[in-house]
Design a protein around this motif. Sequence first.
Motif, PDB file in Angstrom:
ATOM      1  N   GLN A1068      33.617  48.889  40.847  1.00 50.88           N
ATOM      2  CA  GLN A1068      34.849  48.294  41.326  1.00 50.88           C
ATOM      3  C   GLN A1068      36.051  48.972  40.620  1.00 50.88           C
ATOM      4  N   THR A1069      37.190  48.994  41.322  1.00 53.34           N
ATOM      5  CA  THR A1069      38.405  49.566  40.729  1.00 53.34           C
ATOM      6  C   THR A1069      38.908  48.644  39.614  1.00 53.34           C
ATOM      7  N   THR A1070      39.115  49.195  38.446  1.00 55.14           N
ATOM      8  CA  THR A1070      39.538  48.401  37.298  1.00 55.14           C
ATOM      9  C   THR A1070      41.046  48.139  37.359  1.00 55.14           C
ATOM     10  N   PRO A1071      41.547  47.093  36.635  1.00 59.63           N
ATOM     11  CA  PRO A1071      43.011  46.841  36.613  1.00 59.63           C
ATOM     12  C   PRO A1071      43.798  48.042  36.105  1.00 59.63           C
ATOM     13  N   GLU A1072      43.247  48.762  35.131  1.00 57.42           N
ATOM     14  CA  GLU A1072      43.940  49.936  34.609  1.00 57.42           C
ATOM     15  C   GLU A1072      44.103  50.989  35.686  1.00 57.42           C
ATOM     16  N   GLU A1073      43.039  51.187  36.501  1.00 58.89           N
ATOM     17  CA  GLU A1073      43.093  52.187  37.577  1.00 58.89           C
ATOM     18  C   GLU A1073      44.081  51.763  38.654  1.00 58.89           C
ATOM     19  N   GLU A1074      44.164  50.434  38.933  1.00 53.61           N
ATOM     20  CA  GLU A1074      45.100  49.955  39.937  1.00 53.61           C
ATOM     21  C   GLU A1074      46.560  50.221  39.496  1.00 53.61           C
ATOM     22  N   LYS A1075      46.840  50.058  38.213  1.00 55.08           N
ATOM     23  CA  LYS A1075      48.192  50.339  37.722  1.00 55.08           C
ATOM     24  C   LYS A1075      48.554  51.799  37.892  1.00 55.08           C
ATOM     25  N   ILE A1076      47.568  52.698  37.655  1.00 58.27           N
ATOM     26  CA  ILE A1076      47.810  54.139  37.841  1.00 58.27           C
ATOM     27  C   ILE A1076      48.091  54.431  39.307  1.00 58.27           C
ATOM     28  N   LYS A1136      41.099  46.241  48.221  1.00 60.74           N
ATOM     29  CA  LYS A1136      41.545  44.930  48.639  1.00 60.74           C
ATOM     30  C   LYS A1136      40.373  43.963  48.859  1.00 60.74           C
ATOM     31  N   PHE A1137      39.161  44.463  48.623  1.00 56.03           N
ATOM     32  CA  PHE A1137      37.982  43.610  48.802  1.00 56.03           C
ATOM     33  C   PHE A1137      37.318  43.390  47.445  1.00 56.03           C
ATOM     34  N   GLU A1138      36.901  42.175  47.223  1.00 55.48           N
ATOM     35  CA  GLU A1138      36.158  41.882  46.008  1.00 55.48           C
ATOM     36  C   GLU A1138      34.912  41.067  46.363  1.00 55.48           C
ATOM     37  N   ALA A1154      32.365  40.078  51.973  1.00 52.90           N
ATOM     38  CA  ALA A1154      33.370  40.357  50.945  1.00 52.90           C
ATOM     39  C   ALA A1154      34.530  39.374  51.070  1.00 52.90           C
ATOM     40  N   ILE A1155      35.363  39.312  50.016  1.00 55.29           N
ATOM     41  CA  ILE A1155      36.607  38.532  50.019  1.00 55.29           C
ATOM     42  C   ILE A1155      37.770  39.503  50.183  1.00 55.29           C
ATOM     43  N   TRP A1156      38.522  39.300  51.239  1.00 52.93           N
ATOM     44  CA  TRP A1156      39.678  40.169  51.509  1.00 52.93           C
ATOM     45  C   TRP A1156      40.895  39.559  50.831  1.00 52.93           C
ATOM     46  N   VAL A1165      35.343  38.002  54.942  1.00 50.73           N
ATOM     47  CA  VAL A1165      35.197  38.940  56.053  1.00 50.73           C
ATOM     48  C   VAL A1165      33.837  39.624  55.962  1.00 50.73           C
ATOM     49  N   ILE A1166      33.531  40.349  57.022  1.00 54.38           N
ATOM     50  CA  ILE A1166      32.312  41.150  57.104  1.00 54.38           C
ATOM     51  C   ILE A1166      32.710  42.616  57.093  1.00 54.38           C
ATOM     52  N   LEU A1167      32.015  43.413  56.289  1.00 55.11           N
ATOM     53  CA  LEU A1167      32.170  44.864  56.313  1.00 55.11           C
ATOM     54  C   LEU A1167      30.903  45.440  56.919  1.00 55.11           C
TER      55      LEU A1167
END
Length: 1481
Positions: A1068-1076, A1136-1138, A1154-1156, A1165-1167
Amino acid sequence: MLEYNDRFSLNSLFENFTEESEELEDDISSDNEGSDCEFFGSFADFDECNIRFLHRISENIDVTSSSDSDIYEDEINEDLECENECNNEQSPCNNNNEYHEIIADLELKDLTACVVIDFINGKFQRCGQNEGKIRQLRNLFGTWQIDRDAVKEVNGILPRLGVCDSHFQFDNKYLHKPREKKFKDFESGIIQWCRCMSCDKFVNFFSRGMGCAQHSWYINKHNIQVSCIGQYGCEALKECDPLCVQAFDNIKRSRSICCSCYEKLGGHIYQRPGRGKKGSTCVNKQLHLEDISKGLEFLGNWLIDISRTQDEELKKQILVALVNTLIPFAPHSYYNKETNNPIPISTSKILNHLELGSIIGNKLWNSRSDVIANKSSLESPQTIQEYYNAFPNFITTFFWGIIYKLQEKKIEISNRQQKKRNKPLQTVNHKKLTKVVTFITSILIGFAFPSLKIWLPRVLASLVRRPRLLSSLRQLLTMCHVTSHTDRYERKLANVRMKNANPTQRLIKKNNIWNLAIIDNIDFKEKSFKFGNIYDVTRESSHAILRMAFQIQLPIDIIRTGPEEMVELTADTPLFGMNSRIDQLLMTFQEVFKELLDFKNINGELSYRKDFDAKSVKDILLSKLDYGCLEPSPNVIILEPGNNPNSDEEILNAAEMYKKEFDLKDYEFLDIVADEAIYRRLIKCKKKWTKLRPHLGQWHTSKDFCSVLLVLFSSYGLLSLASRLGVRFLDKLEIVVDYRSTARVLDLLWVAVGIAINIYINLKKINFSEILDGKNDTHICLKVWYLYYRWAGIWKAHKMGMRIGNFSIQKDSLAAAAPLFASAAKSNYTTAIAHYLSTLAAFPQLEEKLRCVGSFKIPREQHEENHICLGFDEALETFGVKYVKQNVTGNTIDEKCLKDQIKAVQDERARIDLLIYEYLDNKSILPAERTSKSRMAPLWDLVGDLVDIFGMSDPLSHDLFQEYQPTELHHQGVERLISCYQKGLARIKTVYRQEVLEIECRNTHGRRAIEVVRTRLKDFTQQKKNRRTKVKLSQGTSQTGGSRNADNLELSHLPNDQISLLKKKRKQTTPEEEKILEALLVYEDELPDSAINEVLDKLSSDWNKTKVKAAFGKSGNTIIDEFVFESKLRWIPYNKFENVEYLDKGGFGIIYKAIWLNNNGNKEVILKCHNNLDENLDEFLNEWKYHECCINSYYIINFYGFTRDPDTLKYMVVMDYANKGNLRVNLTRIIKYNWKQKLYMLHEIISGLDELHKQNLIHCDFHDGNILNHNDNENRDKIYISDLGLCQPVKSFLNKYDIYGVIPFMAPEILRRKSYTPASDVYGFSMIMWEFTSGVPPFDDRSHDIQLSLSICRGERPEITENTPQCYVDLMKKCWDENPLKRPSSKEILNIIGEWIFPSYSGKIENINEELKCNIMEFINAPIENNNLAIESHHLATESLRLATESHPQACYTSRLLDFTSKKLNDTLESEELNNCLIQD
């Protein structure tokens, strides 16, 4: 046509046959001498049609008109030229210039026009048809005259001769019976060159073999051949034994008659009317009306000729024969001359009653024309009186007189009693008398003229097939006095007989009788559900203990009185393992194989016989064994049954009932036989009744022995060998569904293995005893199947001992087999065998009795040399349980009534011995000779494969093991197999000490452990499925995916539970990566490469440009970005999915939940990751454009947009999540709804489908897995349709003949690879309608393979569920109609269901028609859920689970690429259609 001659000569009957070969010349004089008496002896049986032909065919045709001579002048010259050619070229002509040529078996396309001679345009000529479908002449079945010029044209290339489709179809459909075609070789077509015996001209005939068995005749012992078409509808040639009889296959040196002469001789070539016209025959045209007169005229002329001869002895013989034949007719002829009125038959003028019957029968036979004149009234009468009047008056008057007189006498006696009682007097009921006479007369007329469709026999034939009308049939038979009393009175009598039945009266009371008890469970189920909702209750069943007694007569010398001697057993008592008798018996088996193979060394090569099969081995083995059961067959008694065998107490009570019936003394034992399940309970009952001595049923033991062998060798290739023999249903073989079939397969394998081992060790010069030697480590397969040869040989010995009644073989083979039961984890049987062998060892006198009668001896016929025996428990199953179920009627659910019926069943059905003889006559317990022969070829093929495998260093590479590859065919696996016998021996000895002797504490740990690795058929199936999936996905791998894609391919074929675990570990994308990544939000349109590179420098090495673009909010794919921009969809970054987790795997790909993280709130939602979506993205998006118009539909699942998995780089579709899953998983809940709720759901489904069809769209994959169910916050069910059109991109990868989908929901035309239409979606809807009535998916009990697809294309549909409203059934049947054009549209279905739900759907309530009212009442009155039903909640849960999970292992309800092609399906169906044309009469 030539006119009849006035004078005939008897010698002319034989004149045309004087040119026969020498082998017939000596018989002609004897035929002539005896022909007079033979002729007149059968003359009374002559038929009016064929007597004319018989005398004309024997007449010299010496008067020919000049016109006829002119017609045939050229043909005669050609005949002479042909004869000269035959003589000059030394052709294979015989002395009469007659011969035949065989048509070579060649497939040619350059065929001539139709060469058949037929009556066309008023004359006999060649058909000449060359348009349409022309087939090879050799495809015909019957005998046809063909054109000589056409034969010459082909210059000896006979396969070029053609026949038109019209003549071919007529030959196969109308001229010949289907059963006749089974006995003809279709490679034996010949062209006959022969002379017509009448005109003496050369003609050509085609025939299959020497002639048609159905249309060849012997006239006065000489064979006659006529074209088959000349005997269709014409009865000139008919059975008239002995003068004219059918030849069948006894066709020798036949003489031919051409079509033209056949007509002149009085026969008639059938003139085909053409398409759409009604045909007529010579009988319809009344061309044979004068045949009787002509026949009598012929006889009269012949008698005149005889009277003028000088042979007085011959004239005397003829006169005597005439007087004996014609004297019964003298009074009739005499009185007819004196009066013009019909003379009634007078018994004073009849010599005996046989003559009376003969006169009536002859008169009835001659009344055919009168019967045909009233044909319409006899076949379709409007009243009984009309039907009665249509019969010949003499026969109805005759029977009326008989019945009237009898009724009059009965009433006379009855009225005497009526007078005494002052009651009204009875009179003859003329109406009833008419019915009785009509009934009797109908039988006689139907017997005399079976071709007529007499009304009453036809109606009775239909009546007996209608169970609900059987009461009417019984009333009819009672009224006509066919049955002695009414059904109601019969029930009373049956109750009286049941009440008075005392089966103990059948018991024999003698000192030398050994009473052997035998018990088993017998159960009955209700034939139908009770009134009410069929889903609320299950069918009730009743159980009872079937108790039987076998009374066996013992020799006097083994009869003992007083208590029996008992031997004390110890832990060292030898009970289990190999013994000398079995070792010797296995050596005998080995000697038999050597004797049959007869090895010889010829010029250094090993030679052996191959002309024997399993039956040959069995016959020789039986001849070398000693038969037991030499005493008479047992006396069999079915005694009063016991109660439900659901407890040990009831089993004990049933056993104790024998005490009184057998008059057992206190010291006497009760010997009682049972299967293993009841045997275990009887062992427990011994503690309460010490004189109870149970016997283990050997037939059930042999059946479980089969399972032991299947378990032990399941991982060593046994299924491969069985498949090589042609076994189709390996799943049924694996679980021993049918003992006799399984035993047959294991027996064939044993024979094949035995032959192969003997061949191989002789080739390699290995001693038989050295096979398991450690020095031969290379012979892995040889060791494995040597063990099978020995262990299956023990099973074979046990079974043969049971069949020949040799108890010593049964006992010793059971002792040798005991360790194998333990090794295969047959824990219950291991304990039972330990107890049983201990009982035999402890009671020597019991074993002595069993040596005399070790099995149930079937009574045999006097001419049979050896008898056949059954196991005691087998005899009970076959002649007890089956016998009772065949003869018990009425209420079988009430246990008291059931017990009364069982008690009386033997009295109701005479003696059981009669049934035993019927079984013996039907050979139901003997292997059919046909079965043995049919397996000889695959048996020897398997032998050849095994010989090859035994010598291979890598046996797994052999073709035999490719489909079901053995998993244990290696050194460790072989060692496990070899050691399992000794381990099993140790285990059963432990059981013996703990369970029997009770000298050790009971410890069951490890008893159910299998000493080898077991592999089931489903394991092989899963392995093949995994391999196919892996290969298939590997072929679709993108080159740009690199090793990361390869890792995901390995993941995709794993089981679902493993996939779920692995998916939870996705990065999963980490919070640090999201800030970058937030630094990229300033860019609205495109990301510059410089910005991407700047961000990549800050991220870890797991990131790349594509992942960055996916996280930014753009796909990185121009096509998708443009599509998202133009449509109402959106691109959703994957971050945007967790809580992304694996949910399911469908036909089109893998589904994740997943949770959108949406700005408007988080949403489930369904992926959906579609298979091949990346490789076929253009086509997918183009397909979606057509469905974009339905995106906001209330009934279509919401579609949000796309995303991309940054790890796999796979595109995914984002859709709404339905929290209740698809329709299939909700069936057990839906089935409990009332009809209004079900109709609402169906209305929503068809509404969604109708919206698709309104937009000229087709779903193409409409099944219950694509119908989703969602429960909203207000607890309301909503129905959505998903995957509309998403199957199209998948289908683009299919080859021309590939089929993709879910078989039960696929319309027949789709299975045959026709185009999709809205009607194909409607067919899928019909299956959903059916699911709402059954609660299970369609065809869930069948394998979803080509056989099911063929059945669907042939018209098979799911069985209609009971209590379904008829209007609902009618609509459902319309929706699954075979013809797509006859299926209703989605709009029509929507309207119909709407009217059912909303009565004012199409107008005001008062305007509802009566039909709609009736339909609505059907739903209202239909059985519904009964909430007050006293059913335990866990029972309902169990039943729901059963409905949801129980299905055939090969049933598949996900869309998939089928493992067969439409070409194969169509070829099979077309072949069947052709075969139907060939075999129809």
